[in-house]
Write a protein that holds these residues in place. Structure first.
Motif, PDB file in Angstrom:
ATOM      1  N   SER A  53       0.842  -1.179   0.250  1.00  0.00           N
ATOM      2  CA  SER A  53      -0.194   0.015  -0.121  1.00  0.00           C
ATOM      3  C   SER A  53       0.879   1.274   0.038  1.00  0.00           C
ATOM      4  O   SER A  53       0.379   2.469   0.124  1.00  0.00           O
ATOM      5  CB  SER A  53      -0.929   0.099   1.234  1.00  0.00           C
ATOM      6  OG  SER A  53      -0.248   0.010   2.482  1.00  0.00           O
ATOM      7  N   SER A  56       0.148   5.122  -1.801  1.00  0.00           N
ATOM      8  CA  SER A  56      -1.439   5.117  -2.108  1.00  0.00           C
ATOM      9  C   SER A  56      -1.965   6.346  -1.414  1.00  0.00           C
ATOM     10  O   SER A  56      -1.372   6.716  -0.306  1.00  0.00           O
ATOM     11  CB  SER A  56      -2.209   3.813  -1.666  1.00  0.00           C
ATOM     12  OG  SER A  56      -1.995   3.593  -0.299  1.00  0.00           O
ATOM     13  N   TYR A  60      -7.866   6.418  -0.360  1.00  0.00           N
ATOM     14  CA  TYR A  60      -8.225   5.012  -0.434  1.00  0.00           C
ATOM     15  C   TYR A  60      -8.404   4.527   0.935  1.00  0.00           C
ATOM     16  O   TYR A  60      -8.754   3.079   0.927  1.00  0.00           O
ATOM     17  CB  TYR A  60      -7.306   4.403  -1.482  1.00  0.00           C
ATOM     18  CG  TYR A  60      -7.212   5.176  -2.588  1.00  0.00           C
ATOM     19  CD1 TYR A  60      -8.075   4.984  -3.829  1.00  0.00           C
ATOM     20  CD2 TYR A  60      -6.127   6.105  -3.199  1.00  0.00           C
ATOM     21  CE1 TYR A  60      -8.272   5.461  -4.983  1.00  0.00           C
ATOM     22  CE2 TYR A  60      -6.163   6.399  -4.434  1.00  0.00           C
ATOM     23  CZ  TYR A  60      -7.138   6.507  -5.377  1.00  0.00           C
ATOM     24  OH  TYR A  60      -7.183   7.067  -6.569  1.00  0.00           O
ATOM     25  N   ARG A 102      -7.228  12.032  -3.211  1.00  0.00           N
ATOM     26  CA  ARG A 102      -6.426  11.267  -3.978  1.00  0.00           C
ATOM     27  C   ARG A 102      -4.948  11.748  -4.587  1.00  0.00           C
ATOM     28  O   ARG A 102      -4.424  11.209  -5.308  1.00  0.00           O
ATOM     29  CB  ARG A 102      -7.357  10.779  -5.316  1.00  0.00           C
ATOM     30  CG  ARG A 102      -7.690  11.709  -6.319  1.00  0.00           C
ATOM     31  CD  ARG A 102      -8.412  11.254  -7.478  1.00  0.00           C
ATOM     32  NE  ARG A 102      -9.917  10.919  -7.028  1.00  0.00           N
ATOM     33  CZ  ARG A 102      -9.916   9.677  -7.303  1.00  0.00           C
ATOM     34  NH1 ARG A 102      -8.983   8.568  -7.539  1.00  0.00           N
ATOM     35  NH2 ARG A 102     -11.273   8.963  -6.834  1.00  0.00           N
ATOM     36  N   GLU A 280      -6.253   7.467 -16.724  1.00  0.00           N
ATOM     37  CA  GLU A 280      -5.910   6.647 -15.705  1.00  0.00           C
ATOM     38  C   GLU A 280      -4.365   6.632 -15.469  1.00  0.00           C
ATOM     39  O   GLU A 280      -3.803   5.497 -15.144  1.00  0.00           O
ATOM     40  CB  GLU A 280      -6.464   5.371 -15.744  1.00  0.00           C
ATOM     41  CG  GLU A 280      -6.812   4.814 -14.383  1.00  0.00           C
ATOM     42  CD  GLU A 280      -7.435   3.355 -14.547  1.00  0.00           C
ATOM     43  OE1 GLU A 280      -7.943   2.975 -13.431  1.00  0.00           O
ATOM     44  OE2 GLU A 280      -7.835   3.113 -15.500  1.00  0.00           O
ATOM     45  N   GLU A 304      -3.632  10.614  -8.391  1.00  0.00           N
ATOM     46  CA  GLU A 304      -3.571   9.228  -8.813  1.00  0.00           C
ATOM     47  C   GLU A 304      -5.165   8.782  -9.104  1.00  0.00           C
ATOM     48  O   GLU A 304      -6.178   8.974  -8.404  1.00  0.00           O
ATOM     49  CB  GLU A 304      -3.586   8.407  -7.118  1.00  0.00           C
ATOM     50  CG  GLU A 304      -2.353   8.457  -6.623  1.00  0.00           C
ATOM     51  CD  GLU A 304      -1.929   7.532  -5.523  1.00  0.00           C
ATOM     52  OE1 GLU A 304      -0.801   7.322  -5.138  1.00  0.00           O
ATOM     53  OE2 GLU A 304      -2.875   7.242  -4.677  1.00  0.00           O
ATOM     54  N   PHE A 306      -7.217   6.635 -10.039  1.00  0.00           N
ATOM     55  CA  PHE A 306      -7.661   5.355 -10.045  1.00  0.00           C
ATOM     56  C   PHE A 306      -9.117   5.478  -9.598  1.00  0.00           C
ATOM     57  O   PHE A 306      -9.519   4.789  -8.399  1.00  0.00           O
ATOM     58  CB  PHE A 306      -6.950   4.401  -9.489  1.00  0.00           C
ATOM     59  CG  PHE A 306      -5.274   4.473  -9.757  1.00  0.00           C
ATOM     60  CD1 PHE A 306      -5.085   4.129 -11.067  1.00  0.00           C
ATOM     61  CD2 PHE A 306      -4.472   4.935  -9.032  1.00  0.00           C
ATOM     62  CE1 PHE A 306      -3.849   4.188 -11.520  1.00  0.00           C
ATOM     63  CE2 PHE A 306      -2.979   5.105  -9.225  1.00  0.00           C
ATOM     64  CZ  PHE A 306      -2.652   4.852 -10.608  1.00  0.00           C
ATOM     65  N   ALA A 309     -10.677   1.923  -8.362  1.00  0.00           N
ATOM     66  CA  ALA A 309      -9.976   1.277  -7.113  1.00  0.00           C
ATOM     67  C   ALA A 309     -10.739   0.970  -6.148  1.00  0.00           C
ATOM     68  O   ALA A 309     -11.568   1.692  -5.587  1.00  0.00           O
ATOM     69  CB  ALA A 309      -8.677   1.796  -7.070  1.00  0.00           C
ATOM     70  N   GLU A 314      -4.777  -2.020  -3.795  1.00  0.00           N
ATOM     71  CA  GLU A 314      -4.760  -1.974  -5.094  1.00  0.00           C
ATOM     72  C   GLU A 314      -4.061  -0.784  -5.503  1.00  0.00           C
ATOM     73  O   GLU A 314      -3.312  -0.928  -6.550  1.00  0.00           O
ATOM     74  CB  GLU A 314      -6.090  -2.145  -5.392  1.00  0.00           C
ATOM     75  CG  GLU A 314      -6.429  -2.142  -7.164  1.00  0.00           C
ATOM     76  CD  GLU A 314      -7.928  -1.976  -7.427  1.00  0.00           C
ATOM     77  OE1 GLU A 314      -8.316  -1.794  -8.543  1.00  0.00           O
ATOM     78  OE2 GLU A 314      -8.615  -2.357  -6.386  1.00  0.00           O
ATOM     79  N   VAL A 315      -4.240   0.185  -5.143  1.00  0.00           N
ATOM     80  CA  VAL A 315      -3.718   1.598  -5.768  1.00  0.00           C
ATOM     81  C   VAL A 315      -2.139   1.343  -5.474  1.00  0.00           C
ATOM     82  O   VAL A 315      -1.339   2.122  -6.454  1.00  0.00           O
ATOM     83  CB  VAL A 315      -4.212   2.908  -4.853  1.00  0.00           C
ATOM     84  CG1 VAL A 315      -3.692   4.170  -5.333  1.00  0.00           C
ATOM     85  CG2 VAL A 315      -5.618   2.998  -5.157  1.00  0.00           C
ATOM     86  N   LYS A 318      -0.620  -0.746  -8.141  1.00  0.00           N
ATOM     87  CA  LYS A 318      -0.422   0.068  -9.304  1.00  0.00           C
ATOM     88  C   LYS A 318       0.438   0.988  -9.610  1.00  0.00           C
ATOM     89  O   LYS A 318       1.127   1.072 -10.534  1.00  0.00           O
ATOM     90  CB  LYS A 318      -1.895   0.590  -9.870  1.00  0.00           C
ATOM     91  CG  LYS A 318      -3.128  -0.434 -10.157  1.00  0.00           C
ATOM     92  CD  LYS A 318      -4.462   0.354 -10.580  1.00  0.00           C
ATOM     93  CE  LYS A 318      -5.484  -0.488 -11.031  1.00  0.00           C
ATOM     94  NZ  LYS A 318      -6.563   0.213 -11.536  1.00  0.00           N
TER      95      LYS A 318
END
Length: 385
Positions: A53, A56, A60, A102, A280, A304, A306, A309, A314-315, A318
């Protein structure tokens, strides 16, 4: 150890870490031809690593909806935004005030990033500093094959008034149902065109988006581009018409219309030709120096985008995958944290007082409790979230 020898030792310790932080491998990516900007390094310091993570943004990890956070904060602290010109600038102010967004805090000052990796005396874990390289120059674009260009991944630098930032920061303010609908429409659009599975269609899109009006994120199609689609890529008239028809339908969908209306409410007239294929991709942007903390921390942000997401993990995965070719991470040993804090304070005047010249508790009330992580243990560049 006398004072002079101790100072030299400490300086060597800091310099050794700085040298690691700026030792990125040589790349051969293309320069940002839109703004003609030069390569620039950005840094992010954390008191410890959070594994998958890492990288991120705080949004999120918050269970509140994004538009709820934004609207509640704007309602409570509307006076902060009276002189701001667009949603990108407002979003940057919210992040610097401590709201969960974000945006990922970064700095252009390596010493500042190092400070945030070592600032917490209670944290006995190893710290970490990330270094990101933007707009990496090297081999000229016209010297590359289409296959090379399609595989390049690099972090672009944008200004706070870029069209791409306006599109995405405005999207943040829309209802979740609108975001979900738009992302579904984009997915269907890409699947219908076989992007990026078909090299032929990918090359066609590279040409189609060459008429960029103000940086990545917007595109204005014209007859010249339409002709190049058919001539250079050997597209049939039917294929070219289908490409244009599918894009027009996406651009006129209800979700896209809602987005355009909100953008126009914010900045007035806006070109109704968004490059939906490129929404994205994370990028760095520099905010206006609207308060002393931004100035003190040489602050910037990674956006970010996403929107689909579901978790910070997950972020993080990525981000680490997408930026692996333009970033390095340096571990700060826990035993080095205290001497580094002393040197940063004594030699560079970097300490808690100089890094935080204002307060930002109001946003924490709007954020509410963080149910996934202990907010006192998760360090970001501007504050613990």
């Amino acid at each position: 150890m006398n004072k002079e020898k101790m100072t030299v030792t400490m300086r060597l310790l800091t310099e050794s870490y700085i040298n690691k932080m700026i030792s990125l491998p040589r790349h051969t990516f293309v320069l940002d031809l839109i703004h003609n900007t030069k390569p620039k390094l950005f840094f992010r310091g954390q008191s410890c690593s959070y594994g998958k993570s890492d990288l991120s943004a705080s949004l999120y990890r918050n269970q509140k909806r994004e538009e709820t956070l934004i609207h509640e904060y704007t309602q409570r602290f509307s006076s902060q935004f009276l002189t701001m010109r667009n949603n990108g600038e407002r979003l940057a102010q919210m992040q610097h005030s401590g709201l969960n967004t974000r945006l990922l805090d970064v700095t252009s000052n390596a010493l500042v990033a190092l400070y945030f990796a070592v600032e917490d005396p209670q944290n006995k874990e190893n710290g970490i500093v990330w270094t990101f390289e933007t707009n990496v120059s090297g081999k000229k674009e016209n010297d590359r094959s289409k296959e090379e260009l399609s595989n390049l991944q690099f972090l672009q630098f944008k200004y706070y008034d870029s069209d791409l930032l306006e599109v995405l920061s405005t999207l943040c303010t829309l209802k979740e149902s609108t975001k979900t609908a738009l992302w579904y429409d984009i997915k269907q659009f890409k699947e219908s065109q076989h992007i990026p599975d078909s090299p032929k269609m990918l090359q066609a899109y590279e040409l189609y988006w060459q008429s960029l009006s103000n940086g990545w994120g917007t595109a204005a199609g014209n007859d010249h581009i339409k002709k190049k689609l058919r001539k250079n890529m050997n597209l049939s008239k039917g294929e070219a018409r289908r490409l244009q028809k599918e894009y027009r339908e996406l651009n006129e969908s209800q979700a896209a219309r809602d987005l355009y209306q909100k953008i126009c409410n914010d900045v007035g007239a806006f070109d109704r030709n968004i490059n939906f294929v490129d929404l994205e991709t994370p990028f760095v942007f520099g905010p206006p120096v609207s308060n002393e903390r931004i100035r003190a921390q040489s602050g910037g942000f990674i956006f970010e985008p996403f929107f689909a997401a579901r978790s910070a993990t997950e972020v993080g995965e990525k981000m680490q995958m997408m930026l692996k070719n333009v970033s390095v991470s340096v571990t700060i040993r826990s035993c080095d944290k205290e001497p580094l804090r002393e040197e940063l304070d004594q030699l560079y005047a970097i300490n808690r007082e100089t890094m935080f010249p204002d307060v930002f508790e109001g946003a924490q009330y709007v954020n509410g409790p963080d149910l996934e992580n202990d907010p006192k243990s998760y360090n970001t560049l501007t504050q613990t979230k």
